[in-house]
Design a protein around this motif. Structure first.
Motif, PDB file in Angstrom:
ATOM      1  N   ARG B  52       0.775  -1.391  -0.187  1.00  0.00           N
ATOM      2  CA  ARG B  52      -0.048  -0.051   0.125  1.00  0.00           C
ATOM      3  C   ARG B  52       1.018   1.414  -0.003  1.00  0.00           C
ATOM      4  NH1 ARG B  52      -1.984   4.156  -0.597  1.00  0.00           N
ATOM      5  NH2 ARG B  52      -4.059   4.954   0.362  1.00  0.00           N
ATOM      6  N   ASN B  53       2.014   1.134   0.785  1.00  0.00           N
ATOM      7  CA  ASN B  53       2.782   2.392   1.085  1.00  0.00           C
ATOM      8  C   ASN B  53       4.112   2.388   0.344  1.00  0.00           C
ATOM      9  OD1 ASN B  53       0.643   4.022   2.515  1.00  0.00           O
ATOM     10  ND2 ASN B  53       1.016   2.249   3.919  1.00  0.00           N
ATOM     11  N   PRO B  75      -4.253  -3.024  -1.428  1.00  0.00           N
ATOM     12  CA  PRO B  75      -4.680  -2.276  -0.101  1.00  0.00           C
ATOM     13  C   PRO B  75      -3.941  -2.603   1.140  1.00  0.00           C
ATOM     14  CG  PRO B  75      -6.235  -4.031  -0.701  1.00  0.00           C
ATOM     15  CD  PRO B  75      -5.302  -4.239  -1.464  1.00  0.00           C
ATOM     16  N   THR B  76      -3.092  -3.712   1.143  1.00  0.00           N
ATOM     17  CA  THR B  76      -2.533  -4.078   2.405  1.00  0.00           C
ATOM     18  C   THR B  76      -1.218  -3.616   2.456  1.00  0.00           C
ATOM     19  OG1 THR B  76      -2.034  -5.977   1.032  1.00  0.00           O
ATOM     20  CG2 THR B  76      -3.991  -6.231   2.703  1.00  0.00           C
ATOM     21  N   GLY B  77      -0.392  -3.898   3.674  1.00  0.00           N
ATOM     22  CA  GLY B  77       0.984  -3.324   3.728  1.00  0.00           C
ATOM     23  C   GLY B  77       2.142  -4.354   3.058  1.00  0.00           C
ATOM     24  N   GLY B  78       3.326  -3.949   3.533  1.00  0.00           N
ATOM     25  CA  GLY B  78       4.376  -4.903   3.128  1.00  0.00           C
ATOM     26  C   GLY B  78       4.932  -4.349   1.843  1.00  0.00           C
ATOM     27  N   GLU B  79       5.562  -5.565   1.119  1.00  0.00           N
ATOM     28  CA  GLU B  79       6.463  -5.279   0.203  1.00  0.00           C
ATOM     29  C   GLU B  79       6.273  -5.881  -1.361  1.00  0.00           C
ATOM     30  OE1 GLU B  79       8.148  -6.162   2.806  1.00  0.00           O
ATOM     31  OE2 GLU B  79       8.376  -4.098   3.485  1.00  0.00           O
ATOM     32  N   LEU B 102      -3.437  -7.761  15.023  1.00  0.00           N
ATOM     33  CA  LEU B 102      -2.819  -8.260  13.895  1.00  0.00           C
ATOM     34  C   LEU B 102      -1.882  -9.585  14.172  1.00  0.00           C
ATOM     35  CD1 LEU B 102       0.197  -6.717  13.316  1.00  0.00           C
ATOM     36  CD2 LEU B 102      -1.145  -4.581  13.309  1.00  0.00           C
ATOM     37  N   CYS B 138       9.401  -8.819  -1.139  1.00  0.00           N
ATOM     38  CA  CYS B 138       8.766  -9.461  -0.047  1.00  0.00           C
ATOM     39  C   CYS B 138       9.616 -10.674   0.148  1.00  0.00           C
ATOM     40  CB  CYS B 138       7.281  -9.902  -0.408  1.00  0.00           C
ATOM     41  SG  CYS B 138       6.478 -10.595   1.058  1.00  0.00           S
ATOM     42  N   SER B 157       2.431 -12.697   4.040  1.00  0.00           N
ATOM     43  CA  SER B 157       1.210 -12.382   4.271  1.00  0.00           C
ATOM     44  C   SER B 157       1.036 -10.794   4.426  1.00  0.00           C
ATOM     45  CB  SER B 157       0.643 -13.326   5.370  1.00  0.00           C
ATOM     46  OG  SER B 157       0.316 -14.426   4.758  1.00  0.00           O
ATOM     47  N   ALA B 158      -0.109 -10.026   4.425  1.00  0.00           N
ATOM     48  CA  ALA B 158      -0.317  -8.734   4.742  1.00  0.00           C
ATOM     49  C   ALA B 158      -1.828  -8.718   5.109  1.00  0.00           C
ATOM     50  CB  ALA B 158       0.331  -7.854   3.661  1.00  0.00           C
ATOM     51  N   GLN B 159      -2.118  -7.543   5.841  1.00  0.00           N
ATOM     52  CA  GLN B 159      -3.347  -7.081   6.263  1.00  0.00           C
ATOM     53  C   GLN B 159      -3.775  -5.899   5.997  1.00  0.00           C
ATOM     54  OE1 GLN B 159      -3.967  -8.008  10.528  1.00  0.00           O
ATOM     55  NE2 GLN B 159      -2.890  -9.813  10.501  1.00  0.00           N
ATOM     56  N   LEU B 160      -5.308  -5.693   5.750  1.00  0.00           N
ATOM     57  CA  LEU B 160      -5.938  -4.379   5.840  1.00  0.00           C
ATOM     58  C   LEU B 160      -6.960  -4.582   6.953  1.00  0.00           C
ATOM     59  CD1 LEU B 160      -6.881  -1.431   4.815  1.00  0.00           C
ATOM     60  CD2 LEU B 160      -8.154  -2.881   3.136  1.00  0.00           C
ATOM     61  N   ARG B 161      -6.929  -3.429   8.082  1.00  0.00           N
ATOM     62  CA  ARG B 161      -7.840  -3.438   9.136  1.00  0.00           C
ATOM     63  C   ARG B 161      -8.681  -2.314   8.928  1.00  0.00           C
ATOM     64  NH1 ARG B 161      -5.553  -7.219  12.605  1.00  0.00           N
ATOM     65  NH2 ARG B 161      -6.827  -6.689  14.476  1.00  0.00           N
TER      66      ARG B 161
END
Lengths: 137, 263
Positions: B52-53, B75-79, B102, B138, B157-161
């Protein structure tokens, strides 16, 4: 690095059940996330701040925080307009972890109405709410 | 108590659609109009998904274009992850009260994956690379979200909360294509590229490297069983709802742009 000495839930602030804190000064609200929230998130690596002048609505998402590959949305507890953002977080998002109630503040919101949502909690109620959450865990 | 979840196998689709659909299900679930879901899917054409960023400085967009690789922002974080020969899972669930943190959710889903891989004869573990590594690729970075085999990363894995729901998705690598993977990143120097390339096989692994050829149907079956047992679920084979299809169409426009802003 965490600031172990910081007061976990300062008495002069209000809290939400979604773990934001609010410092209310007449029509200006300074907003951040609570000690509990930053601990749950872990090391914060990125903050997507809103633009100054953005209108925010009660219970609507207006910014995001990234930690541990997770993006968490932050919601506004009240209706108003963003009048200041903590630019230091762009360079150093870890300030939210090390000093959540001080240098780790997120935004300032100018509120339209002095009547705030009745769902805001004082520090004692917030701590009790957290105890319930942890107990249920 | 056993919970009832929907199982979706949405096959191969472009990255833009895959990300729009994950977010659409999350939104509709948050409105209480769909069931918690486990979705399995693949990507066609191959796609590089960015966090996402994540900045674009380290991504070689020209090379992606030349190789016919789509690029999409998650929409989730990480690489960045190259979705070439892999299977992606996504879990879209409500934030119950109390909501799983998380870390707790990464742990729970990784336990389901550990059980699934175990039934294929693969022993995986939660704590993989000893040091916490930061890398735009990643599979060269490591953290609490990852699952490893013999200290090599196998699943990222990655999340969107959001307030009411959580999306966690992750990439299960069937086979790596290091030559292609390394051509989609930019490196500050040829020396660093060479160094990272030579250490890649020591840090990342794939199902085919561990057990040889993989039958995709078998893999899906064991994943379903793993989630069923660990999360105490019962699945029904579901379809997308009308609301989800409409929301996906709306979100496609957002994901067609590589950089979107909060509105």
């Amino acid at each position: 690095m965490r600031n172990k000495d910081c007061e976990k839930y300062p008495k002069n602030l209000k809290y939400t059940k979604t773990h934001e804190w609010l410092k209310i000064e007449e029509r200006k609200i300074t907003l951040g996330i609570s000690y509990f929230a930053q601990e749950q998130l872990g090391d914060i690596v990125y903050v997507e701040l809103p633009k100054i002048g953005m209108e925010v609505k009660e219970q609507k998402m207006f910014m995001e925080i990234e930690s541990s590959k997770a993006v968490s949305k932050i919601y506004s507890p009240c209706k108003g307009k963003i009048v200041a953002i903590n630019k230091k977080l762009g360079e150093n998002p870890g300030l939210i972890n090390s000093d959540p109630y001080g240098e780790g503040w997120l935004v300032e919101i100018e509120i339209m109405s002095l009547v705030l949502p009745d769902t805001l909690l004082d520090s004692i109620c917030y701590e009790n709410f957290l105890k319930e959450e942890i107990k249920d865990d | 108590m056993t919970k009832i979840w929907r199982f979706l196998d949405t096959g191969k689709n472009p990255g833009v659609y895959n990300m729009a659909l994950d977010e659409a299900i999350l939104e509709i679930l948050e409105q209480g109009k769909t069931a918690p879901s486990l979705r399995l899917y693949q990507w066609s054409p191959a796609c590089l998904s960015l966090g996402r960023n994540q900045g674009l400085k380290t991504i070689n967009l020209g090379s992606c274009k030349k190789l016919g690789i789509d690029v999409v922002r998650r929409p989730t974080g990480g690489e960045a992850i190259l979705h070439w020969d892999e299977l992606t899972y996504s879990v879209i669930m409500p934030r119950e009260n109390p909501s799983l943190s998380l870390k707790e959710l990464y742990f729970l889903i990784n336990r389901a994956l550990i059980e699934a891989f175990y039934s294929l004869g693969i022993k995986t573990e939660l704590h993989c690379l000893k040091e916490s590594l930061k890398n735009p690729n990643c599979f060269l970075s490591a953290g609490l979200a990852d699952l490893c085999c013999h200290e090599k990363k196998l699943v990222g894995s990655a999340q969107l909360r959001t307030r009411g729901a959580i999306l966690q998705h992750g990439s299960i690598i069937i086979s790596h294509k290091p030559e292609i993977l390394f051509s989609v990143f930019r490196f500050p120097s040829k020396k660093l590229k060479k160094e990272e390339f030579s250490t890649f096989s020591k840090k990342a692994t794939s199902l085919s490297e561990i057990i040889g050829e993989i039958n995709l149907t078998d893999l899906k079956k064991v994943l379903l069983a793993g989630f069923q047992n660990v999360l105490n679920l019962e699945f029904f084979e579901g379809k997308l709802t009308g609301d989800e299809i409409l929301e996906t169409e709306k979100l496609l426009e957002k994901y067609k742009k590589l950089n979107w802003e909060i509105k």
